[in-house]
Every structure is written in C-alpha cells, then in structure tokens.
Design an enzyme around this catalytic site. Structure first.
Site, short mmCIF file in Angstrom:
data_model
loop_
_atom_site.label_atom_id
_atom_site.label_comp_id
_atom_site.label_asym_id
_atom_site.label_seq_id
_atom_site.Cartn_x
_atom_site.Cartn_y
_atom_site.Cartn_z
N HIS A 58 10.98 -4.85 -18.78
CA HIS A 58 10.74 -4.96 -17.34
C HIS A 58 10.01 -6.27 -17.03
CE1 HIS A 58 11.75 -0.82 -15.92
NE2 HIS A 58 11.55 -0.53 -17.19
N ASP A 89 -10.90 14.47 1.54
CA ASP A 89 -10.01 15.18 0.62
C ASP A 89 -10.86 15.90 -0.43
OD1 ASP A 89 -7.92 14.04 1.97
OD2 ASP A 89 -7.42 12.58 0.42
N GLU A 113 9.60 -7.75 -14.31
CA GLU A 113 8.90 -7.72 -13.02
C GLU A 113 7.42 -7.40 -13.16
OE1 GLU A 113 10.64 -3.45 -13.32
OE2 GLU A 113 11.07 -5.47 -14.07
N LYS A 126 -17.93 -2.31 19.60
CA LYS A 126 -18.04 -0.86 19.74
C LYS A 126 -18.14 -0.18 18.38
CE LYS A 126 -15.97 2.95 22.36
NZ LYS A 126 -14.84 3.34 23.26
N CYS A 163 16.28 -2.80 -17.71
CA CYS A 163 16.09 -1.53 -18.41
C CYS A 163 17.36 -0.67 -18.35
CB CYS A 163 14.87 -0.81 -17.85
SG CYS A 163 14.30 0.54 -18.91
N PHE A 164 17.40 0.33 -17.49
CA PHE A 164 18.60 1.15 -17.33
C PHE A 164 19.77 0.27 -16.88
CE2 PHE A 164 20.69 4.96 -15.09
CZ PHE A 164 21.22 5.45 -16.27
N GLN A 169 -14.90 5.98 14.08
CA GLN A 169 -16.23 6.59 14.23
C GLN A 169 -16.32 7.90 13.46
OE1 GLN A 169 -17.62 6.81 18.37
NE2 GLN A 169 -16.19 5.18 18.89
#
Length: 532
Positions: free
Chosen positions: A502, A147, A504, A222, A376-377, A191
């Site tokens: 939050h 990239d 989580e 391999k 939250c929301f 490879q």
C-alpha cells in the site's frame, strides 16, 4: 514534556483529527518535535476488523498495527511515523488491566475504573511520550464529550491536568457553531458543550469553533463570555477548500502564538514548506480525471489515504486530480461500458462482491492504453485479468474468490493457513522490497531497496510466475528473498503498474509516493494526447 489534549463536543465528525494534526503542524513549523496519541474509546483492540462502511479506512502503521484513519492525518501533517502504542483503545486498556489483575499485580485490591483504569491510561500516555523523545505530546480523545465510553479517558485527563504543571498542559475543545435559517452564528451548542466538559472537571484553554464560515467578532466575544475563556482563545475553523489549509487558518487566527504563551515556549525556527506546498496546490492549472473503482465508494473515507496520495502526486506533477467514483458492481451488470477518464485506479479490498467489475475495469485499462494503478487486491486482480485474457487461463482466479479454481494464480500465504482469528493476523506493516534494475518501478523509485507497508493474506502463486511473465507481464519487485511478488508492470503500456503493498500509507504532501507520482503524470500525459 508539554501535553496538548484535543476533545470534541456537540457531535462527532467535526474534524478533531484535522484540528489536532494542524496544531501539531504549527509546532513542527516552529522547530518542535511533536508526537501524537489517538484515543479511541471503542472496546475493539484495534481497527483491523472494522467495516469500512461504518468506520472508513483502516490505516496501517509501520509496525503493522491497524488503526483509525486519524493516525494517517497525523503522519501526513506532522511527518512522524508512529507505532501501535500511539493508538489507545478501551479494549487495549481493559486487556492490560485484566492481565495485571490475573497476575496479582494489584495485590488483592478491588479493581475499579478509578484508580486502576485511569492510572493505566495516564501511565500509557506518559510512557509513550517519554519513549518518543518528543517535546510536545498531542492527545486526541475520540468521540464526543458526554459519551459513556469516553468517561474514563476524560477522568484520566482531568487527573493529568492536576498532576502536571499549568504551563505543561493545554486543553483544546472543538465544537460546532451552526447557522440558523437567517444566517446567524449560534453559540448555544458550544456553551452547552463547554458546560458539560466543566461538569467533568475540565476547563478548555482554547475553543475551536467549526462553522461553515469564519467566526464573526461578535460570535467570538459571546463564546468567550459564556465559556470563560479570553477572546483570543476562541479560534475560527471555518470550512476550507482543502484540509491542508487548516494549519494556515490557525496561523491566521494566531493559535500558535496563544498556545506558545500558554505552554511558555518560544519558536525555534519558522519553516515555510507547508505554506509553500499549499500555495503550489492552489495554483495547479492542469487537470486529470482518475476513476477509483471500488465497492466502498459510497463511503469516501474508506479510500482516504488513496485520495490524499493522488493529491500529493498531483502537486508533484503540477496537476489537479479530479476523482470519479465508480462502483465496481455497476460494471458487472452491463454488456459494454466506457470510462471517460484519464486513469483508472483499483484499490485494496476483500471478498468476491464487486471483484469481477474491478477485473473488467482493469481489462478496459489494459486494452485501451488507459493509465492504470492497482493496489493490493487491485494488484492481485490485475494478475488474474492478465492470466485470463492474455495467458489463456480463462478460469484463473484467487482462492479467496473461488476455492476450486483450476488456475489459482493468487493463493493464500503459506503462513496464513490454519489461522482462525481475523484481528492482526495478516501480513502487516513495513517490509523491505527489492526492485529489479531497468524496470518502470526502478525508474519511479530510483532505488533497488525500498520499504513499504503491507496488509494482505494472499499472494501471487509462485507456480504461475514463469508462465505469466513469458506472456509479457513483468514482476519487477519482490520480497522475502524472491519468494513474494510485490510489483507487476507492463513495459509496452503507457502506464500499467500494480503493487501488492500500500504505497498510499507512506505518501506525504511534500514527499509523495513514487507510484502515485508516476500514475498522475501518465494520466496527465494521456489527457494531453486525447485533447490534441
């Protein structure tokens, strides 16, 4: 300082973040302090303004930095809480270089990618590693080798490799090993990926092969032959039932032993907490179904930390959580509906699209005694639903959704008024929350003071708090000296609990978030009662 750098080839989405986090976990279990750095080659300063449909979840760190979801994996696997300095983006690097040029720090030099940008990258990595007081610095380079965005970072890593002692640096390359129509494991993509990496001056010390099934000995042989690494350095990373099994797969492959030899280290201890956690997770025999009602349900990674926190709560509650995805817009277009689940969760979000469907789901949970968790929301919408259907303000709303609502029970934070920029301007990061004694929240947390992470612009309008509480909804936690409501709960409901923060983001497999544990336990109890 030991550096372990993780790169990826062939295609994106192979699981470099899980690979890096799992390697970090191996060293944590051997008694080492590991600190992660995630490099994201995009030009954005951070992930805060990115569309969840394109990028998945925006994870929030303790200092309020909005970052890629891989930082969430690192915190959950490694157990370290990191800051925004642990996330490097092209935008941050270029901003720093341009600021230095404007100040004259380069003394009239022509500012170029090499050496100025690459030097800034190296300096950033080494500074964060040194300040962390860790023993191992784990660096993941986002994107795929080849990239164009990632070239300066790979060049910086090449230079670091030459500047560090051989025993202080290891490069792990993650590639795809696909199956052909006949079921044969194909090594050609690996490879070519390693060839491209070597053309940039980098040679992998370890090759991790992602495959749908365990790499066969012939496949490893391999890859080792054509990629010029020992066979023991070719590591199988086959599909697992759960991401938390990956460190155990790597341990089976003896990746920990190989990297210890490469880095000239010895195990200080042998912790078993992760292995024991995985064993508990795989032996859960009771189940509960929980609906996540949101508008990004077609992109499951948009709610990644919530999925993981439900899993953590399930491990603690002794229950396997089966997630049912519900598009909130679908609930807006039907006259009546039934959610055949044991719990309903309304997560964070923004905007009017799908909001009324979420409110209907909250109403369903409240009226039918279905355990509910709002985040939250979801917290704000729970307040709106209660104000409309219990308090009697039928047109109650948030000024985010309706600027002209006659009852703005949710309103913009005062300090947000007049802010025009979007990036990094919300109420973000760790904030201390005070919990009222004798509440459900206090029972869950077992403390009157907790610290949780926030990401919001709107709050409960103080003018409506007394009226809402008079009808039975309890605001059981607050912050900023009582000015801001943080938790809402219904004492007479099996489990109706919502948080402005939050939870989580701070949940861990071996230290689950209290609201999620309480929610899953309530869902399991609801299921048991329904089966009687």
């Amino acid at each position: 300082m030991k550096y372990i750098v993780v790169t990826g080839g062939v295609m994106s989405g192979l699981g470099k973040g899980i690979t890096a986090a799992s390697i970090g976990r191996l060293f944590v279990d051997m008694g080492y302090r590991v600190i992660p750095i995630k490099i994201d080659p995009y030009i954005n300063i951070d992930a805060g303004t990115m569309n969840p449909f394109q990028h998945g979840e925006v994870y929030v760190l303790k200092d309020g930095t909005e970052v890629d979801l891989d930082l969430g994996h690192y915190e959950r696997f490694i157990g370290e809480e990191v800051t925004g300095d642990h996330n490097i983006t092209t935008g941050k690097i270029y901003k720093r270089v341009i600021e230095k040029e404007r100040k004259g720090d380069y003394l009239g030099q022509t500012v170029q990618i090499i050496p100025h940008v690459t030097d800034e990258i190296k300096s950033w990595i080494r500074r964060v590693a040194k300040e962390s007081n860790a023993e191992i610095c784990l660096v993941e380079i986002g994107g795929t080798v080849g990239d164009i965005e990632g070239m300066p970072f790979l060049e910086a890593i090449r230079q670091m490799h030459n500047e560090e002692k051989e025993e202080d640096f290891a490069l792990v390359h993650v590639t795809l090993v696909p199956l052909d129509a006949g079921g044969e494991q194909k090594t050609k993509p690996t490879q070519h990926s390693v060839k491209e990496l070597r053309e940039l001056g980098l040679h992998p010390d370890v090759i991790v092969g992602r495959c749908s099934e365990r790499l066969k000995p012939a496949t490893k042989k391999k890859i080792a032959l054509f990629c010029d690494v020992p066979e023991e350095a070719v590591i199988s990373n086959e599909d697992a039932e759960d991401i938390y099994e990956v460190p155990l797969i790597f341990k089976r492959e003896k990746l920990d032993e190989y990297l210890m030899r490469k880095l000239n280290l010895r195990a200080k201890e042998s912790r078993k907490e992760w292995e024991e956690m995985v064993k508990r997770m795989k032996t859960l025999y009771e189940e509960a179904s929980i609906a996540i009602v949101g508008k990004y349900v077609d992109v499951r990674d948009a709610y990644l930390s919530i999925k993981e926190a439900l899993k953590h709560g399930g491990i603690e509650a002794g229950c396997k959580v089966n997630i049912v995805w519900v598009d909130s817009e679908d609930l807006e277009n039907v006259d009546d509906f039934t959610l055949d689940v044991d719990g309903i969760l309304v997560p964070g979000g923004f905007g009017a699209r799908g909001a009324e469907g979420k409110i209907r789901a909250i109403e369903y949970a409240r009226e039918n005694g279905v355990p509910f968790l709002g985040i939250c929301f979801g917290f704000q919408l729970a307040v709106i639903e209660f104000a409309r259907n219990v308090v009697g303000f039928s047109e109650a709303n948030s000024t985010e959704l309706d600027e002209n609502t006659p009852h703005p029970v949710i309103d913009l934070l005062p300090e947000q008024k007049g802010i025009d920029e979007m990036g990094g301007t919300m109420r973000l990061g760790d904030i201390e929350v005070t919990i009222k004694p004798g509440t459900i929240a206090h029972k869950l947390y077992g403390s009157e003071k907790v610290v949780e992470r926030h990401r919001h612009r709107y709050e409960v309008n103080p003018e409506y708090i007394e009226k809402i509480e008079s009808k039975g909804l309890v605001f059981s936690a607050y912050s900023d000296g009582g000015r801001r409501m943080e938790i809402a709960e219904l004492p007479d409901h099996p489990f109706f609990f919502a948080t402005q923060f939050h939870p989580e983001f701070k949940s861990r497999p071996y230290r689950p978030s209290p609201p999620f544990v309480g929610f899953v336990r309530a869902a399991l109890k609801y299921r048991r009662e329904e089966e009687i």
